[in-house]
Design a protein around this motif. Sequence first.
Motif, mmCIF file in Angstrom:
data_model
loop_
_atom_site.group_PDB
_atom_site.id
_atom_site.type_symbol
_atom_site.label_atom_id
_atom_site.label_comp_id
_atom_site.label_asym_id
_atom_site.label_seq_id
_atom_site.Cartn_x
_atom_site.Cartn_y
_atom_site.Cartn_z
ATOM 1 N N SER A 147 6.847 -2.026 30.109
ATOM 2 C CA SER A 147 6.463 -1.079 31.126
ATOM 3 C C SER A 147 5.192 -1.847 31.042
ATOM 4 C CB SER A 147 5.819 0.045 31.241
ATOM 5 O OG SER A 147 5.264 1.290 31.831
ATOM 6 N N HIS A 173 3.828 3.693 38.279
ATOM 7 C CA HIS A 173 4.916 2.799 37.477
ATOM 8 C C HIS A 173 5.452 4.035 37.145
ATOM 9 C CE1 HIS A 173 6.553 -0.197 35.796
ATOM 10 N NE2 HIS A 173 6.081 -0.084 35.430
ATOM 11 N N PHE A 227 9.305 4.670 36.396
ATOM 12 C CA PHE A 227 9.472 4.122 34.991
ATOM 13 C C PHE A 227 10.440 3.962 33.943
ATOM 14 C CE2 PHE A 227 9.244 1.551 30.466
ATOM 15 C CZ PHE A 227 9.971 0.225 30.786
ATOM 16 N N ILE A 280 13.951 3.363 32.739
ATOM 17 C CA ILE A 280 14.129 3.276 31.038
ATOM 18 C C ILE A 280 15.662 4.217 30.692
ATOM 19 C CG2 ILE A 280 12.987 4.291 30.160
ATOM 20 C CD1 ILE A 280 13.173 0.635 30.089
#
Length: 160
Positions: A13, A40, A44, A48
Amino acid sequence: MDITLRKALVEDSEILLTWRNEPSTIPWMSSTRALSFNEHNSWFKKIIHDPNCLFFIIEFDFEPIGQIRYHLTSNMKNYARVSINITQKMHGKGIASIAFSKGNEIIRDLKFAPKIFAYVRQDNIGSIKAMENAGYKKSDIIEKDGIKHLVMLYNVGQET
């Protein structure tokens, strides 16, 4: 040049955010500003674990240098939309073409999608050339947020 793709991990990350916020990257992103850690991280954590996304880290001699991501889309007949980002210190070395080609093979082997597409700004000559070198073809021109983009298309079932 030993370029490999490996599955992205939760531990990636921070480096992904660093690459995303590099000054040479920001102008090509849909959001043309630096992202905060919280913005972010929120994105993420979702992506993911998304079963409709294949997310890879691009490595050069086992060092992470970028990412390539394939996301199935329902509005494009379950085609996979590809996006790539390579750290600016590795730009211009032909890495993107190799990463696209390796990713194309993975998509084909996994039967993940019948076609792969990307929206590429018309003035992003480096990305257009990299995609063409990996077998992508210019398909259409669209306007997104007032900016003209090429639709680059790769037919997974055909060898380049």
